[in-house]
Design a protein around this motif. Structure first.
Motif, PDB file in Angstrom:
ATOM      1  N   ARG A   1     -13.230   0.061  47.055  1.00 26.04           N
ATOM      2  CA  ARG A   1     -12.700   1.465  46.870  1.00 26.04           C
ATOM      3  C   ARG A   1     -11.148   1.413  46.341  1.00 26.04           C
ATOM      4  N   PRO A   2     -10.676   2.394  45.946  1.00 24.39           N
ATOM      5  CA  PRO A   2      -9.491   2.682  45.369  1.00 24.39           C
ATOM      6  C   PRO A   2      -8.373   1.972  46.533  1.00 24.39           C
ATOM      7  N   GLU A   3      -8.599   2.348  47.537  1.00 24.34           N
ATOM      8  CA  GLU A   3      -7.644   2.005  48.568  1.00 24.34           C
ATOM      9  C   GLU A   3      -7.378   0.659  49.062  1.00 24.34           C
ATOM     10  N   SER A   4      -8.683  -0.254  48.891  1.00 29.47           N
ATOM     11  CA  SER A   4      -8.482  -1.467  49.045  1.00 29.47           C
ATOM     12  C   SER A   4      -8.375  -2.418  47.789  1.00 29.47           C
ATOM     13  N   TYR A   5      -8.456  -1.792  46.629  1.00 24.76           N
ATOM     14  CA  TYR A   5      -8.590  -2.586  45.396  1.00 24.76           C
ATOM     15  C   TYR A   5      -7.282  -3.352  45.272  1.00 24.76           C
ATOM     16  N   ARG A   6      -6.013  -3.062  45.649  1.00 22.20           N
ATOM     17  CA  ARG A   6      -4.906  -3.795  45.458  1.00 22.20           C
ATOM     18  C   ARG A   6      -4.845  -4.861  46.461  1.00 22.20           C
ATOM     19  N   SER A   7      -5.265  -4.797  47.385  1.00 20.50           N
ATOM     20  CA  SER A   7      -5.041  -5.958  48.352  1.00 20.50           C
ATOM     21  C   SER A   7      -6.212  -6.906  47.721  1.00 20.50           C
ATOM     22  N   ALA A   8      -7.368  -6.566  47.494  1.00 22.21           N
ATOM     23  CA  ALA A   8      -8.294  -7.421  46.904  1.00 22.21           C
ATOM     24  C   ALA A   8      -7.635  -8.155  45.727  1.00 22.21           C
ATOM     25  N   TRP A   9      -7.064  -7.610  44.826  1.00 17.83           N
ATOM     26  CA  TRP A   9      -6.242  -8.123  43.645  1.00 17.83           C
ATOM     27  C   TRP A   9      -5.302  -9.290  44.173  1.00 17.83           C
ATOM     28  N   ALA A  10      -4.587  -8.668  45.118  1.00 18.87           N
ATOM     29  CA  ALA A  10      -3.656  -9.860  45.755  1.00 18.87           C
ATOM     30  C   ALA A  10      -4.267 -10.974  46.225  1.00 18.87           C
ATOM     31  N   ARG A  11      -5.335 -10.811  47.109  1.00 15.68           N
ATOM     32  CA  ARG A  11      -6.007 -12.025  47.357  1.00 15.68           C
ATOM     33  C   ARG A  11      -6.728 -12.762  46.451  1.00 15.68           C
ATOM     34  N   LEU A  12      -7.158 -12.385  45.272  1.00 19.23           N
ATOM     35  CA  LEU A  12      -7.477 -12.932  44.171  1.00 19.23           C
ATOM     36  C   LEU A  12      -6.695 -13.746  43.362  1.00 19.23           C
ATOM     37  N   ASN A  13      -5.532 -13.086  43.416  1.00 19.20           N
ATOM     38  CA  ASN A  13      -4.414 -13.636  42.659  1.00 19.20           C
ATOM     39  C   ASN A  13      -3.620 -14.836  43.244  1.00 19.20           C
ATOM     40  N   ALA A  14      -3.884 -14.763  44.654  1.00 19.49           N
ATOM     41  CA  ALA A  14      -3.172 -16.031  45.082  1.00 19.49           C
ATOM     42  C   ALA A  14      -4.292 -17.323  45.204  1.00 19.49           C
ATOM     43  N   LEU A  15      -5.389 -17.015  44.775  1.00 14.91           N
ATOM     44  CA  LEU A  15      -6.260 -18.321  44.881  1.00 14.91           C
ATOM     45  C   LEU A  15      -6.098 -19.135  43.491  1.00 14.91           C
ATOM     46  N   PRO A  16      -5.948 -20.528  43.866  1.00 19.24           N
ATOM     47  CA  PRO A  16      -5.751 -21.433  42.555  1.00 19.24           C
ATOM     48  C   PRO A  16      -7.235 -21.599  41.816  1.00 19.24           C
ATOM     49  N   GLN A  17      -8.434 -21.052  42.617  1.00 18.62           N
ATOM     50  CA  GLN A  17      -9.663 -21.054  41.802  1.00 18.62           C
ATOM     51  C   GLN A  17      -9.558 -20.167  40.832  1.00 18.62           C
ATOM     52  N   VAL A  18      -8.554 -19.033  40.940  1.00 23.69           N
ATOM     53  CA  VAL A  18      -8.806 -17.937  39.846  1.00 23.69           C
ATOM     54  C   VAL A  18      -7.688 -17.979  38.806  1.00 23.69           C
ATOM     55  N   GLY A  19      -8.010 -17.666  37.616  1.00 17.25           N
ATOM     56  CA  GLY A  19      -7.172 -17.612  36.606  1.00 17.25           C
ATOM     57  C   GLY A  19      -6.813 -16.303  36.093  1.00 17.25           C
ATOM     58  N   GLU A  20      -7.336 -15.799  35.086  1.00 19.94           N
ATOM     59  CA  GLU A  20      -6.896 -14.397  34.646  1.00 19.94           C
ATOM     60  C   GLU A  20      -7.800 -13.430  35.628  1.00 19.94           C
ATOM     61  N   ILE A  21      -6.898 -12.290  35.621  1.00 23.02           N
ATOM     62  CA  ILE A  21      -8.072 -11.128  36.503  1.00 23.02           C
ATOM     63  C   ILE A  21      -7.918  -9.841  35.516  1.00 23.02           C
ATOM     64  N   GLY A  22      -9.278  -9.568  34.958  1.00 26.96           N
ATOM     65  CA  GLY A  22      -9.260  -8.373  34.546  1.00 26.96           C
ATOM     66  C   GLY A  22      -9.747  -7.292  35.486  1.00 26.96           C
ATOM     67  N   LEU A  23      -9.372  -5.807  34.883  1.00 31.45           N
ATOM     68  CA  LEU A  23      -9.615  -4.749  35.853  1.00 31.45           C
ATOM     69  C   LEU A  23     -10.756  -4.075  35.372  1.00 31.45           C
ATOM     70  N   ILE A  24     -12.034  -3.675  35.961  1.00 31.24           N
ATOM     71  CA  ILE A  24     -12.961  -3.188  35.381  1.00 31.24           C
ATOM     72  C   ILE A  24     -13.715  -1.936  36.403  1.00 31.24           C
ATOM     73  N   THR A  25     -14.155  -0.929  35.750  1.00 31.55           N
ATOM     74  CA  THR A  25     -14.725   0.103  36.723  1.00 31.55           C
ATOM     75  C   THR A  25     -15.946   0.717  35.729  1.00 31.55           C
ATOM     76  N   HIS A  26     -16.871   1.393  36.482  1.00 29.33           N
ATOM     77  CA  HIS A  26     -17.921   1.811  35.787  1.00 29.33           C
ATOM     78  C   HIS A  26     -18.218   3.529  35.937  1.00 29.33           C
ATOM     79  N   PHE A  27     -18.477   4.226  34.933  1.00 32.77           N
ATOM     80  CA  PHE A  27     -18.775   5.720  35.042  1.00 32.77           C
ATOM     81  C   PHE A  27     -20.172   5.760  35.540  1.00 32.77           C
TER      82      PHE A  27
END
Ligand SMILES: *Cc1c(COP(=O)(O)O)cnc(C)c1O
Length: 373
Positions: free
Chosen positions: A134-160
């Motif tokens: 959900r929008p209100e938890s998206y940025r914290s999910a992004w921050a968690r992913l961004n801190a992981l060494p297992q993760v390289g690039e992070i794209g942003l996606i949604t569906h209509f």
């Protein structure tokens, strides 16, 4: 002699439709969506026609394996991401990009041992309420992913949910744009209906024109030549060509007298003397049983209609006004008929109370398929 039914996959039509998606969003890179075995066309059969895309998007790891086996080295995106932790090993081995839509997937990644950081797309639930943060938890999910060494690039996606309809996409675009405003990474928001309807083409307002969210677009149904917003617009309106033909032949004819009925349940009664043909195609071939009398069909390229209920292996067609038609006549259930005739899968779907997507995907295994230009 095998039954005369056959499906065709049209390579040139696929390539044409991919080019149409490109022309609609010239600055974007293009994923050809090949989930559900390329919407029933067959991944291997559709590959030649679709390989002008920049990448392939799909759901199934086995399908991703098949794309790699065809020699595709470019991007492959798992639209629903991984389904269990050990999938992440195959993701590394096949060099796949994967969607991250829930907290469990982030935890699996955090516990995954990998040498190469993985390329992910973080999914926002911007209103469809199917997958994503959900929008209100998206940025914290992004921050968690961004801190992981297992993760390289992070794209942003949604569906209509309503790119094809009256509600439109504006509310979701606004949410997505606001929440992702200052986040780095490539964006992907548009499915076929958004590609066609929301970039200022086709006389519709261009909500996505100039929107900084089109690094990648996801062309599914339009690649196969069906109009995502049928019946408001048809495939011809969008200049799309059918990528699948389903055709067969008449194997019998019957002369009906007034009061005669046709097929199981006697759902059709002749009001006057008429001739009908029996086509070798039924619901066990993937033709929709819910298509009632009056569903459009071509016989030798001439428009006519079905009569009575569709049975497992046969259906009946009205031969009124087609005195030359008989056993052996070509019957086009959808796609390309003789000459330049076309019967849109969307019209058949509509008569059956469904959409072109479902009919393509339901083409039965027993129908032989031939790839043609
Ligand atoms: C299936 C799918 C698409 C393609 O949708 P079409 O309407 O066929 O263009 C795009 N994005 C996601 C996430 C999908 O699941």
């Amino acid at each position: 002699m095998p039954r005369p039914i056959e499906a065709l996959v049209h390579t040139a039509a696929l390539a044409h439709n991919v080019a149409r998606a490109r022309a609609a969003v010239p600055d974007a890179r293009l994923w050809a969506v090949v989930k559900a075995n390329a919407y029933g066309h067959g991944i291997e059969r559709a590959y030649e026609g679709l390989r002008g895309a920049d990448g392939f998007a799909l759901l199934d790891l086995a399908e991703a394996e098949r794309i790699r086996a065809l020699g595709w080295r470019g991007p492959v995106l798992l639209l629903e991401g991984v389904f269990e932790p050990r999938d992440l090993e195959l993701v590394s081995r096949l060099d796949l990009w994967h969607t991250v839509h829930c907290i469990e997937q982030i935890e699996w990644l955090a516990a995954h041992k990998t040498s190469a950081p993985q390329h992910v797309f973080l999914k926002m639930n911007s209103g469809m309420n199917r997958l994503g943060f959900r929008p209100e938890s998206y940025r914290s999910a992004w921050a968690r992913l961004n801190a992981l060494p297992q993760v390289g690039e992070i794209g942003l996606i949604t569906h209509f949910s309503d790119a094809d309809g009256a509600r439109g996409i504006e509310h979701q675009v606004r949410t997505f744009a606001a929440v992702t405003r200052d986040l780095p990474g490539e964006r992907s928001v548009a499915n076929s209906a958004a590609i066609l309807r929301h970039h200022g083409t086709g006389g519709l307002p261009g909500v996505l024109r100039g929107f900084q969210g089109n690094d990648w677009v996801r062309a599914g149904i339009m690649s196969y030549g069906s109009a995502a917003d049928h019946p408001e617009h048809d495939a011809e309106h969008w200049n799309l060509r059918p990528a699948m033909t389903l055709h067969t032949r008449l194997i019998a004819t019957q002369q009906l007298e007034p009061g005669d009925t046709v097929g199981y349940g006697s759902s059709f009664t002749a009001e006057r003397p008429m001739r009908i043909g029996i086509a070798a195609c039924g619901y066990a071939d993937g033709y929709p049983r819910h298509a009632g009398s009056g569903t459009p069909v071509l016989v030798d390229g001439e428009h006519t209609r079905t009569v009575g209920r569709v049975s497992m292996d046969m259906l009946a067609v009205d031969l009124s006004g087609l005195p030359q038609a008989g056993v052996g006549s070509e019957v086009t259930l959808w796609g390309h008929g003789p000459g330049d005739t076309i019967l849109s899968i969307d019209e058949v779907a509509r008569a059956a109370g469904t959409i072109g997507y479902e009919l393509m995907c339901a083409l039965a295994l027993r129908v032989p398929v031939r790839v043609v230009d």
